[in-house]
Each structure stands twice: as structure tokens, then as C-alpha cells.
Design a protein around this motif. Structure first.
Motif, PDB file in Angstrom:
ATOM      1  N   UNK A 296      13.569   9.584   1.979  1.00 20.43           N
ATOM      2  CA  UNK A 296      12.176   9.714   2.426  1.00 20.43           C
ATOM      3  C   UNK A 296      11.661   8.667   3.248  1.00 20.43           C
ATOM      4  N   UNK A 297      10.776   8.957   4.296  1.00 20.01           N
ATOM      5  CA  UNK A 297      10.440   8.171   5.588  1.00 20.01           C
ATOM      6  C   UNK A 297       9.057   8.005   5.533  1.00 20.01           C
ATOM      7  N   UNK A 298       8.485   6.849   5.568  1.00 22.67           N
ATOM      8  CA  UNK A 298       6.943   6.607   6.143  1.00 22.67           C
ATOM      9  C   UNK A 298       7.221   6.100   7.379  1.00 22.67           C
ATOM     10  N   UNK A 299       6.262   6.811   8.567  1.00 19.43           N
ATOM     11  CA  UNK A 299       6.351   6.389   9.618  1.00 19.43           C
ATOM     12  C   UNK A 299       5.024   5.806  10.255  1.00 19.43           C
ATOM     13  N   UNK A 300       4.751   4.700  10.903  1.00 23.05           N
ATOM     14  CA  UNK A 300       3.700   4.284  11.477  1.00 23.05           C
ATOM     15  C   UNK A 300       3.902   4.447  12.986  1.00 23.05           C
ATOM     16  N   UNK A 301       3.235   5.269  13.565  1.00 19.48           N
ATOM     17  CA  UNK A 301       3.644   5.596  15.007  1.00 19.48           C
ATOM     18  C   UNK A 301       3.189   4.452  16.010  1.00 19.48           C
ATOM     19  N   UNK A 302       2.048   3.549  15.688  1.00 22.13           N
ATOM     20  CA  UNK A 302       1.790   2.562  16.474  1.00 22.13           C
ATOM     21  C   UNK A 302       1.062   1.564  15.627  1.00 22.13           C
ATOM     22  N   UNK A 303       1.475   0.410  15.359  1.00 25.18           N
ATOM     23  CA  UNK A 303       0.997  -0.516  14.422  1.00 25.18           C
ATOM     24  C   UNK A 303      -0.581  -0.918  14.968  1.00 25.18           C
ATOM     25  N   UNK A 304      -1.289  -0.950  14.055  1.00 22.45           N
ATOM     26  CA  UNK A 304      -2.443  -1.404  14.306  1.00 22.45           C
ATOM     27  C   UNK A 304      -2.773  -2.736  13.763  1.00 22.45           C
ATOM     28  N   UNK A 305      -3.733  -3.739  13.937  1.00 22.21           N
ATOM     29  CA  UNK A 305      -3.494  -5.099  13.096  1.00 22.21           C
ATOM     30  C   UNK A 305      -3.830  -4.614  11.642  1.00 22.21           C
ATOM     31  N   UNK A 306      -4.407  -3.754  11.200  1.00 25.81           N
ATOM     32  CA  UNK A 306      -4.832  -3.567  10.047  1.00 25.81           C
ATOM     33  C   UNK A 306      -3.806  -2.947   8.981  1.00 25.81           C
ATOM     34  N   UNK A 307      -2.594  -2.540   9.769  1.00 24.12           N
ATOM     35  CA  UNK A 307      -1.583  -1.801   9.224  1.00 24.12           C
ATOM     36  C   UNK A 307      -0.676  -2.958   8.677  1.00 24.12           C
ATOM     37  N   UNK A 308      -0.682  -4.267   8.868  1.00 26.26           N
ATOM     38  CA  UNK A 308       0.171  -5.222   8.284  1.00 26.26           C
ATOM     39  C   UNK A 308      -0.022  -5.237   6.874  1.00 26.26           C
ATOM     40  N   UNK A 309       0.645  -4.856   6.132  1.00 21.70           N
ATOM     41  CA  UNK A 309       0.654  -4.772   4.468  1.00 21.70           C
ATOM     42  C   UNK A 309       1.844  -4.609   3.823  1.00 21.70           C
ATOM     43  N   UNK A 310       1.848  -4.249   2.666  1.00 19.93           N
ATOM     44  CA  UNK A 310       3.171  -3.930   1.722  1.00 19.93           C
ATOM     45  C   UNK A 310       2.807  -2.497   1.477  1.00 19.93           C
ATOM     46  N   UNK A 311       3.850  -1.697   1.629  1.00 22.78           N
ATOM     47  CA  UNK A 311       3.817  -0.302   1.400  1.00 22.78           C
ATOM     48  C   UNK A 311       5.040   0.209   0.397  1.00 22.78           C
ATOM     49  N   UNK A 312       4.575   0.829  -0.702  1.00 27.93           N
ATOM     50  CA  UNK A 312       5.185   1.374  -1.799  1.00 27.93           C
ATOM     51  C   UNK A 312       5.494   2.774  -1.884  1.00 27.93           C
ATOM     52  N   UNK A 313       6.527   3.137  -2.220  1.00 27.67           N
ATOM     53  CA  UNK A 313       6.623   4.581  -2.850  1.00 27.67           C
ATOM     54  C   UNK A 313       6.710   4.720  -3.949  1.00 27.67           C
ATOM     55  N   UNK A 314       6.336   5.900  -4.512  1.00 24.71           N
ATOM     56  CA  UNK A 314       6.048   6.185  -5.810  1.00 24.71           C
ATOM     57  C   UNK A 314       6.498   7.590  -6.443  1.00 24.71           C
ATOM     58  N   UNK A 315       7.312   7.690  -7.452  1.00 26.65           N
ATOM     59  CA  UNK A 315       7.649   9.069  -7.960  1.00 26.65           C
ATOM     60  C   UNK A 315       7.305   9.339  -9.131  1.00 26.65           C
ATOM     61  N   UNK A 316       7.116  10.631  -9.318  1.00 25.15           N
ATOM     62  CA  UNK A 316       6.716  11.143 -10.667  1.00 25.15           C
ATOM     63  C   UNK A 316       7.687  12.206 -11.147  1.00 25.15           C
ATOM     64  N   UNK A 317       7.999  12.148 -12.593  1.00 26.00           N
ATOM     65  CA  UNK A 317       8.827  12.978 -12.834  1.00 26.00           C
ATOM     66  C   UNK A 317      10.028  12.652 -13.560  1.00 26.00           C
ATOM     67  N   UNK A 318      10.456  11.264 -13.518  1.00 24.21           N
ATOM     68  CA  UNK A 318      11.700  10.748 -14.252  1.00 24.21           C
ATOM     69  C   UNK A 318      11.146  10.143 -15.584  1.00 24.21           C
ATOM     70  N   UNK A 319      11.930   9.271 -16.157  1.00 28.36           N
ATOM     71  CA  UNK A 319      11.785   8.499 -17.349  1.00 28.36           C
ATOM     72  C   UNK A 319      11.865   7.186 -16.730  1.00 28.36           C
ATOM     73  N   UNK A 320      10.923   6.173 -16.686  1.00 29.35           N
ATOM     74  CA  UNK A 320       9.603   6.438 -17.076  1.00 29.35           C
ATOM     75  C   UNK A 320       8.991   7.642 -16.260  1.00 29.35           C
TER      76      UNK A 320
END
Lengths: 109, 121
Positions: free
Chosen positions: A72-96
Motif C-alpha cells: 500500500x502507498x500513500x502519495x503526497x503529490x506536492x508537499x506543503x509546509x504543513x505536511x511535514x509530520x509522521x504518517x502511520x498506516x493502520x490495519x483492522x482484522x488481524x490479532x490484535x
């Protein structure tokens, strides 16, 4: 247990550049269960993308999600100053039932 | 729009019970499912558990049987208790709405601002 791996750990880019963040799962998963969040220092995570590719309400269209199976991919097409941050992916349905990836930090080059 | 606000003691002694409340405004808690998620200082996110509007709940097996999540419908609040805490439970605790959307897409939105709980004697 399904393990989420995010790469790179840190992405150093300049404003205006394109950011490509990866989330890999250790087993094939339903794309319905994959979401992405942005977290800035001192703030709670904010939903960006759900169902792997659906943008949440109010999220700018420079953010896009794609992928299926294990990649899976998250793309930010043109970074704005407010986009500098930490990005997390999250999955539902396994254990936990819910797991988060370790995060990718996007910082200013 | 739905807004969430966590509250509770910022300091808990080891072996005692951590109790937090999430006050929900802008919507009825009985219409949705709710979750608690925590983040240890400088670390990633860890799901604690969910409570559903049908009364069911799930929690992270890593927390064994220490977790209880409940709702108070008249007060429109969601609560978390975590028993027998240790320093490893020091974290920012977030409540969030757990959403099951069309085609069973799953996400957390919105989140509260979080509350820091430190475990120390």
C-alpha cells in the motif's frame, strides 16, 4: 499476527516535492481495512485515507492512497509546509484486531 | 460534528488502576462504536480496545484481562480502566470513534486530543 512495515523510516524532502510512503503487510489483507493517519508534534493523529484509497472529509486532494494485497502507498503529490509530520498506516482484522505501522517521518530537507 | 475530550489523573502509582473518561459531544455515543488507543512517549500507536454500540467489546490480547471499556449513555461518556499498571503503561491515551463504513471500510475518526498518564511512585 500480521506485521505492518513502513518505509522509509524517514523521508527528507523539500516543499513542492512528491512524497511516496510505503506500508507493507506480512500477509495479504483486504484493502477495506487499511487506513492512513497524519500526526504532527503534540497533536492527535488525523485520518487521511480509509479503505486504502478513499480520502477522508476535508483532506486535500494532494493526498492519495493506493495498493492492494500486501503493498500500500500513500502519495503526497506536492508537499506543503504543513505536511511535514509522521504518517502511520493502520490495519483492522488481524490479532490484535487493530495494528498500526511504526510510522514514516517526513521532514524538511 | 463529533468531538472527544479525554480526562483523568495524570499520575498513577504502580500496581494501581488507571481510570480515564472520554466525553463525547456533537453526537450520541449509542450511535457509534468507540476505541482507546495509546502512544508511549516517542513511540508508535497501540490499540487498546473497542466498545460497540451493540454492547460488545474487544481488547488487545497484549493487555490480557487488565482492560475494561464501558459507556455511560446518560453522560455520553466512554471510560477506560487499566488495572495493575506499570511504568510500561506510561503513555498518551486517546479515545477515538471507530467507524465501519460502506463496503466494511474501517477507520478511526475523530480522535480526542489525548491525555498523558504517567505511572510512577
Amino acid at each position: 499476527e500480521i506485521v505492518l512495515t513502513q518505509s522509509p523510516g524517514t523521508l527528507s524532502l523539500s516543499p513542492g516535492e512528491r512524497a511516496t510512503l510505503s506500508c507493507t503487510t506480512s500477509q495479504s489483507v483486504s484493502s477495506s481495512y487499511l487506513a492512513w493517519y497524519q500526526q504532527k508534534p503534540g497533536q492527535a493523529p488525523r485520518l487521511l485515507i480509509y479503505g486504502a484509497s478513499s480520502r477522508a472529509t476535508g483532506i486535500p486532494d494532494r493526498f492519495s492512497g493506493s495498493g492492494s494485497g500486501t503493498d500500500f502507498t500513500l502519495t503526497i503529490s506536492g508537499l506543503e509546509p504543513e505536511d511535514f509530520a509522521v504518517y502511520y498506516c493502520q490495519l483492522y482484522g488481524s490479532s490484535p484486531l487493530v495494528t498500526f505501522g511504526p510510522g514514516t517521518k517526513v521532514d524538511i530537507k | 460534528q463529533v468531538q472527544l475530550q479525554e480526562s483523568g489523573p495524570g499520575l498513577v502509582k504502580p500496581s494501581e488502576t488507571l481510570s480515564l473518561t472520554c466525553s463525547v459531544s456533537g453526537g450520541s455515543i449509542s450511535d457509534y462504536s468507540w476505541s482507546w488507543i495509546r502512544q508511549s512517549p516517542g513511540k508508535g500507536l497501540e490499540w487498546i480496545g473497542n466498545i460497540h454500540n451493540n454492547g460488545g467489546s474487544n481488547h488487545n490480547p497484549s493487555l490480557k484481562s487488565r482492560v475494561t471499556i464501558s459507556t455511560d449513555t446518560p453522560k455520553n461518556e466512554v471510560s477506560l480502566t487499566l488495572s495493575a499498571v506499570t511504568a510500561a503503561d506510561t503513555a498518551i491515551y486517546y479515545c477515538a470513534r471507530f467507524v465501519i463504513g460502506v463496503r466494511k471500510k474501517i477507520w478511526f475518526d475523530p480522535w480526542g486530543q489525548g491525555t498523558l498518564v504517567s505511572v510512577s511512585s
